[in-house]
Write an enzyme that holds these catalytic residues in place. Sequence first.
Site, PDB file in Angstrom:
ATOM      1  N   HIS A 161       0.911  -1.220  -0.108  1.00 58.69           N
ATOM      2  CA  HIS A 161      -0.048  -0.082  -0.033  1.00 58.69           C
ATOM      3  C   HIS A 161       0.787   1.179  -0.080  1.00 58.69           C
ATOM      4  O   HIS A 161       1.998   1.301   0.729  1.00 58.69           O
ATOM      5  CB  HIS A 161      -1.032   0.054   1.089  1.00 58.69           C
ATOM      6  CG  HIS A 161      -1.777  -1.020   1.003  1.00 58.69           C
ATOM      7  ND1 HIS A 161      -2.744  -1.737   2.179  1.00 58.69           N
ATOM      8  CD2 HIS A 161      -2.760  -1.383   0.267  1.00 58.69           C
ATOM      9  CE1 HIS A 161      -3.484  -2.438   1.628  1.00 58.69           C
ATOM     10  NE2 HIS A 161      -3.629  -2.490   0.370  1.00 58.69           N
ATOM     11  N   GLU A 164       1.857   3.094   3.241  1.00 60.88           N
ATOM     12  CA  GLU A 164       2.405   2.271   4.208  1.00 60.88           C
ATOM     13  C   GLU A 164       4.024   1.880   4.074  1.00 60.88           C
ATOM     14  O   GLU A 164       4.804   0.845   4.224  1.00 60.88           O
ATOM     15  CB  GLU A 164       1.630   0.998   4.345  1.00 60.88           C
ATOM     16  CG  GLU A 164       0.133   1.018   4.792  1.00 60.88           C
ATOM     17  CD  GLU A 164      -0.618   0.003   4.934  1.00 60.88           C
ATOM     18  OE1 GLU A 164       0.033  -1.193   4.505  1.00 60.88           O
ATOM     19  OE2 GLU A 164      -1.633  -0.095   4.879  1.00 60.88           O
ATOM     20  N   HIS A 306       2.246  -4.477   6.673  1.00 59.39           N
ATOM     21  CA  HIS A 306       1.597  -3.211   6.480  1.00 59.39           C
ATOM     22  C   HIS A 306       1.482  -2.319   7.696  1.00 59.39           C
ATOM     23  O   HIS A 306       2.313  -2.757   8.728  1.00 59.39           O
ATOM     24  CB  HIS A 306       0.078  -3.793   6.369  1.00 59.39           C
ATOM     25  CG  HIS A 306      -0.028  -4.549   4.927  1.00 59.39           C
ATOM     26  ND1 HIS A 306      -0.824  -3.979   3.910  1.00 59.39           N
ATOM     27  CD2 HIS A 306       0.214  -5.847   4.477  1.00 59.39           C
ATOM     28  CE1 HIS A 306      -1.023  -4.915   2.856  1.00 59.39           C
ATOM     29  NE2 HIS A 306      -0.263  -6.021   3.291  1.00 59.39           N
ATOM     30  N   GLU A 365       0.552  -5.891  11.020  1.00 54.03           N
ATOM     31  CA  GLU A 365       0.181  -4.636  11.058  1.00 54.03           C
ATOM     32  C   GLU A 365       1.108  -3.751  11.922  1.00 54.03           C
ATOM     33  O   GLU A 365       0.871  -3.797  13.210  1.00 54.03           O
ATOM     34  CB  GLU A 365      -1.460  -4.238  11.388  1.00 54.03           C
ATOM     35  CG  GLU A 365      -2.220  -5.089  10.641  1.00 54.03           C
ATOM     36  CD  GLU A 365      -2.494  -4.175   9.096  1.00 54.03           C
ATOM     37  OE1 GLU A 365      -1.765  -3.205   8.927  1.00 54.03           O
ATOM     38  OE2 GLU A 365      -3.018  -4.724   8.379  1.00 54.03           O
TER      39      GLU A 365
END
Length: 395
Positions: A161, A164, A306, A365
């Site tokens: 992404h 990110e 991420h 994450e």
Amino acid sequence: MDFVIQPGMTFNSISTLFNVPLRLIIEANRFKDPYQLRIGDVVNVPGYHLETYTIQPNDTLWSISQRLHIPLVQIMSVNSVDPYQLRIGDTLLVPVRNNNHHFDFDEPYTFEKLEEDLFQLVTLYPFMTLKQIGRSVMNKPIYEVVIGNGPKHVHVNGSFHSNESITTSVIMRFLYDYLVSLTTQEPIRDVNMQQFFDQITLSLVPMVNPDGVDLLNEGLPENEYYRDLVLEINNGSTNFNNWKANIRGVDLNNQYPANWEIEKNRKRRQPAPRNYPGSKPLTEPEAIAMAELVEREDFDRVLALHTQGKVIYWGYEGLEPPEAQTIVNEYGRVSGYTPIRYVDSHAGFKDWFIQEYRKPGYTVELGRGTNPLPFSQFDEIYEETLGIFLANLFV
């Protein structure tokens, strides 16, 4: 560092001279026969680079050695010079360990900076391998780094992404620390990284989405077609902080054939800064490159980095193998992140990997806050993620 073979020298004597493990010398020169070295051959000594020193009044090789904290025998090995005939203003070559080499990780990466750093690292540490596994929509190479010779094959990627890209910095910082540790034989958190090298073959794709990362970190592309396209998708705004997609407005982590139809029916129906899964699975070159990499290699596990949330997603539709829980529990222990088995999400890279290969796959994450996370969090995030990297040796 390029080093010219002198009479009587072998890979073993070079290893001793520069205090670099013999196997790394051999790996860095894998296209040379160690039993056929000839005087004048050039070999690479990983972990070092050459700098120049200008001779000053009253200098001797011994005083230069002491001032620069470089062993005299190393200086003599890279210079054909009479120690009694030093002349003011002449230059010497001096071998310098790369652990003093300067790389900036605590700032956003652009594709250009990534490529420059990767090229430097593979020159300095040629026992790592740099491969191009595909190209982005805007024809930027997507790079994979491979390092290690172990039977356990672990893959880690970042920057699926656009907003990110701190994940790219985390991967690059680990790669650098790992390379320095190998050549200096200094452990990381008491972990012998030579053991890591021997037991793990590590695949790293630091930047899956180079076009999107550059859009966020550099602004509008110079190419008029893509400049107009992203402005149209972003409703004319030049603030791309909310942009997750690739340059065509497709979310690359919604591109995989793992219940893709569910995401198609409940997410965006046209290109958007986020949450558009495309017109069908695997339409985007970046997603295709990652799928082909996985299909080509026999990865034992994959980790997609991420942001944000400090959680680790590790299950998919009950298809994950039993050992996946043991692994994620250790990841959670060393990072402080919370393992979450199931979440109402499909078509992601780790979902597809688990579905297709029935092997452990993880979406990690990093950090906590609003994307893009500020780099004031970088040191904390890196230390948390470092534990996960190292844990792969033990579980």
